[in-house]
Design a protein around this motif. Structure first.
Motif, short mmCIF file in Angstrom:
data_model
loop_
_atom_site.label_atom_id
_atom_site.label_comp_id
_atom_site.label_asym_id
_atom_site.label_seq_id
_atom_site.Cartn_x
_atom_site.Cartn_y
_atom_site.Cartn_z
N VAL A 1 16.19 86.50 -56.78
CA VAL A 1 17.58 86.03 -56.80
C VAL A 1 18.51 87.22 -56.98
CG1 VAL A 1 19.27 84.73 -58.17
CG2 VAL A 1 17.08 83.68 -57.57
N THR A 2 18.13 88.12 -57.88
CA THR A 2 18.92 89.33 -58.11
C THR A 2 18.92 90.20 -56.86
OG1 THR A 2 18.36 89.27 -60.45
CG2 THR A 2 19.19 91.36 -59.60
N ALA A 3 17.78 90.32 -56.20
CA ALA A 3 17.70 91.11 -54.97
C ALA A 3 18.61 90.53 -53.90
CB ALA A 3 16.26 91.17 -54.47
N HIS A 4 18.65 89.23 -53.79
CA HIS A 4 19.53 88.59 -52.80
C HIS A 4 20.99 88.86 -53.12
CE1 HIS A 4 21.66 85.27 -50.77
NE2 HIS A 4 20.73 85.48 -49.83
N ARG A 5 21.33 88.74 -54.40
CA ARG A 5 22.71 88.96 -54.82
C ARG A 5 23.14 90.42 -54.66
NH1 ARG A 5 22.17 87.45 -59.80
NH2 ARG A 5 22.37 89.49 -60.74
N LYS A 6 22.20 91.34 -54.86
CA LYS A 6 22.53 92.76 -54.81
C LYS A 6 21.89 93.44 -53.61
CE LYS A 6 23.17 93.28 -59.76
NZ LYS A 6 22.90 94.13 -60.91
N ALA A 7 21.77 92.73 -52.51
CA ALA A 7 21.05 93.24 -51.34
C ALA A 7 21.57 94.60 -50.88
CB ALA A 7 21.12 92.23 -50.20
N ALA A 8 22.85 94.81 -50.97
CA ALA A 8 23.42 96.08 -50.51
C ALA A 8 22.98 97.25 -51.38
CB ALA A 8 24.94 96.00 -50.49
N GLU A 9 22.57 96.98 -52.60
CA GLU A 9 22.16 98.05 -53.53
C GLU A 9 20.66 98.31 -53.50
OE1 GLU A 9 23.56 97.09 -57.45
OE2 GLU A 9 25.41 96.26 -56.65
N VAL A 10 19.89 97.45 -52.86
CA VAL A 10 18.44 97.58 -52.86
C VAL A 10 18.04 98.65 -51.85
CG1 VAL A 10 16.24 96.39 -52.47
CG2 VAL A 10 18.16 95.17 -53.51
N PRO A 11 17.35 99.69 -52.33
CA PRO A 11 16.95 100.76 -51.42
C PRO A 11 15.75 100.36 -50.58
CG PRO A 11 16.11 101.21 -53.60
CD PRO A 11 16.93 99.95 -53.70
N ASN A 12 15.51 101.13 -49.55
CA ASN A 12 14.30 100.97 -48.76
C ASN A 12 13.43 102.18 -48.98
OD1 ASN A 12 14.62 98.48 -47.46
ND2 ASN A 12 16.12 99.39 -46.09
N PRO A 13 12.21 102.02 -49.36
CA PRO A 13 11.48 100.78 -49.62
C PRO A 13 11.95 100.14 -50.93
CG PRO A 13 10.08 102.64 -50.10
CD PRO A 13 11.35 103.19 -49.55
N PRO A 14 11.89 98.82 -51.01
CA PRO A 14 12.45 98.11 -52.16
C PRO A 14 11.53 97.99 -53.37
CG PRO A 14 11.72 96.54 -50.53
CD PRO A 14 11.52 97.91 -49.93
#
Length: 193
Positions: A64-77
């Motif tokens: 849920v946090t990843a969805h909310r903060k998708a723009a902040e999640v680096p690749n690889p996550p």
């Protein structure tokens, strides 16, 4: 060397090899892909640190946090997901510890004796017989510890109107208690100001 696969056949090492392939613009599809690729690794991480039920709950919060903060999640996550899981698990553990400490403090208080139990039961019966408005006035003062000013704000009335309502509600409760055989209680003992 072949990457390990989870029970669905998804290669768990794919989670580390995503690069910039997932667009953040389409968060639902992105989250589905990240979940499929990384959920088992995050769950395994959590299962090494807590019970299955808590691990499942925290896993849901992580995504849920990843969805909310998708723009902040680096690749690889995966690093971000594990860090988020660690912090959320720490928050859960703190909450559990606080709840347990509160339970112990409440249990350490004196247990009511038989006389208290009868009085508590009489008050509960008396409150049940009162109107919703009377119960609210009494509980704002007695159970929630609100001052007259605070209770007046909660009830959207003046302090004077609150005091009158409290006085009348106390007397109605006292009448019910006297009818139940508790005539020695003063109305001021029913709530505190």
């Amino acid at each position: 060397m072949t990457a390990a696969a989870d029970r669905r056949g998804v290669h768990v090492d794919d989670c580390d090899e995503r690069g910039d392939a997932l667009p953040v613009d389409d968060r639902d599809d992105w989250l589905t892909e990240v979940f499929r690729a990384c959920a088992d690794r995050v769950l395994a991480y959590l299962l090494h640190r807590t019970d299955r039920e808590t691990a499942q709950d925290v896993l849901q919060e992580v995504f849920v946090t990843a969805h909310r903060k998708a723009a902040e999640v680096p690749n690889p996550p995966i690093g971000w997901l594990l860090g988020t899981a660690r912090r959320l698990l720490a928050n859960t553990n703190r909450s559990t510890r606080r709840r347990n400490e509160l339970t112990l403090r409440l249990a350490a208080r004196r247990a009511p004796d038989e006389d208290d139990s009868a009085a508590v039961a009489a008050v509960e019966r008396g409150l049940a017989q009162l109107s919703d408005k009377d119960r609210e006035v009494l509980t704002l003062s007695a159970w929630y510890g609100l001052s007259g000013e605070e209770a007046a704000v909660a009830l959207d009335c003046t302090v004077s109107a609150y005091n009158v309502r409290l006085h009348r509600a106390r007397h109605r409760l006292a009448d019910r208690l006297r009818a139940d055989g508790f005539g020695t209680l003063r109305t001021a003992e029913l709530t505190h100001d």
